[in-house]
Design an enzyme around this catalytic site. Structure first.
Site, PDB file in Angstrom:
ATOM      1  N   CYS A 114       0.818  -1.218   0.000  1.00  0.00           N
ATOM      2  CA  CYS A 114       0.000   0.000   0.000  1.00  0.00           C
ATOM      3  C   CYS A 114       0.848   1.264   0.000  1.00  0.00           C
ATOM      4  O   CYS A 114       1.537   1.553  -0.967  1.00  0.00           O
ATOM      5  CB  CYS A 114      -1.002  -0.047   1.163  1.00  0.00           C
ATOM      6  SG  CYS A 114      -2.370   1.107   0.928  1.00  0.00           S
ATOM      7  N   HIS A 218      -3.595  -5.257   0.889  1.00  0.00           N
ATOM      8  CA  HIS A 218      -3.066  -5.551   2.228  1.00  0.00           C
ATOM      9  C   HIS A 218      -3.044  -7.056   2.504  1.00  0.00           C
ATOM     10  O   HIS A 218      -3.977  -7.576   3.125  1.00  0.00           O
ATOM     11  CB  HIS A 218      -3.910  -4.839   3.297  1.00  0.00           C
ATOM     12  CG  HIS A 218      -3.724  -3.366   3.320  1.00  0.00           C
ATOM     13  ND1 HIS A 218      -2.771  -2.748   4.112  1.00  0.00           N
ATOM     14  CD2 HIS A 218      -4.340  -2.378   2.628  1.00  0.00           C
ATOM     15  CE1 HIS A 218      -2.820  -1.436   3.914  1.00  0.00           C
ATOM     16  NE2 HIS A 218      -3.769  -1.186   3.018  1.00  0.00           N
ATOM     17  N   GLU A 220      -1.484  -8.565   4.700  1.00  0.00           N
ATOM     18  CA  GLU A 220      -1.422  -8.810   6.160  1.00  0.00           C
ATOM     19  C   GLU A 220      -2.820  -8.893   6.784  1.00  0.00           C
ATOM     20  O   GLU A 220      -2.972  -9.439   7.877  1.00  0.00           O
ATOM     21  CB  GLU A 220      -0.582  -7.721   6.847  1.00  0.00           C
ATOM     22  CG  GLU A 220      -1.303  -6.414   7.174  1.00  0.00           C
ATOM     23  CD  GLU A 220      -1.474  -5.478   5.985  1.00  0.00           C
ATOM     24  OE1 GLU A 220      -1.172  -5.889   4.836  1.00  0.00           O
ATOM     25  OE2 GLU A 220      -1.914  -4.333   6.193  1.00  0.00           O
TER      26      GLU A 220
END
Ligand code: MN
Length: 240
Positions: A114, A218, A220
């Site tokens: 990002c 993202h 994660e």
């Protein structure tokens, strides 16, 4: 064999820290730690600091990971802040730019997420849309907050014969929490994935001897529920 050491550039929580006696605190979203652990890597956090420390920090790890967060400070690509700009941290920008340059100098792999990908592009000479309202062809929702990450999906097309295509296939769905995006891509980078409205969703190095992988979504946030997102961590930690 020892585990690959992964340096993760941390963020600082500057505001609304009453629970911490108004002291700012240093943090990395837990998904990055878990994703690296699960991939068999050893995460090390780099707190925001003097850019001159970058050499020693990078010397101590095998690879560099840049997370998401604030908007990139526009004067770094010679623009004035537009009214739509979100929170920025020039302190974080300068430290992470030094980390990127040092990782390139030491020929260590870089994985960016990002904002990390946006800052990478700016560091290498590219520019950003400060807000997607500047983009004429904008017609996909890219900031899906507050939709839960596992549901916040738009499709991407991935360039064939890339590592990302091996991991994701040439059509995939990713989450999306960004209102900025790459405008002019840096000369040394090449786009390898796009959303349906043409926003660059992933980049790699044009020179294949330089190991850079940047994504606009993202991993994660969904690496436990979406196997392909953990494959990104596995590839970065074990193979890249
Ligand atoms: Mn997107």
């Amino acid at each position: 064999m020892s585990k690959p050491k992964i340096g993760i550039a941390a963020n600082q929580h500057y505001q609304d820290n009453q629970a911490f006696f108004d002291q700012p605190f240093t943090y990395v979203p837990q998904g990055f730690i878990n994703g690296v652990h699960q991939a068999g890597g050893l995460p090390f956090l780099f707190p925001i600091g003097d850019p001159e420390l970058a050499h020693e920090y990078i010397s101590g790890v095998d690879k560099l990971l840049l997370a998401g967060g604030q908007d990139v400070t526009p004067f770094l690509y010679d623009e004035e802040p537009r009214p739509e700009l979100g929170a920025t941290s020039i302190e974080r920008d300068r430290f992470e730019i030094a980390l990127i340059k040092e990782a390139l100098k030491q020929n260590k792999p870089i994985f960016t997420v990002c904002r990390g990908t946006q800052l990478l592009n700016v560091t290498l000479g590219g520019t950003l849309y400060q807000d997607l309202s500047q983009y004429d062809q904008w017609r996909v929702k890219h900031d899906m907050y507050p939709t839960f990450p596992a549901f916040a999906l738009h499709s991407i097309t991935v360039k064939s014969n890339t590592v990302l295509a091996q991991l994701f296939g040439e059509k995939a769905q990713v989450n999306s929490y960004h209102h900025q995006a790459i405008q002019k891509i840096a000369e040394s980078l090449t786009p390898i994935a796009w959303s349906e409205d043409g926003i660059i969703e992933a980049v790699e190095s044009r020179d294949t001897s330089t190991r850079i992988l940047g994504v606009q979504w993202h991993p994660e946030l969904t690496h436990t529920s979406d196997p392909k997102e953990q494959r990104l961590f596995d590839y970065f930690v074990q193979t890249f």
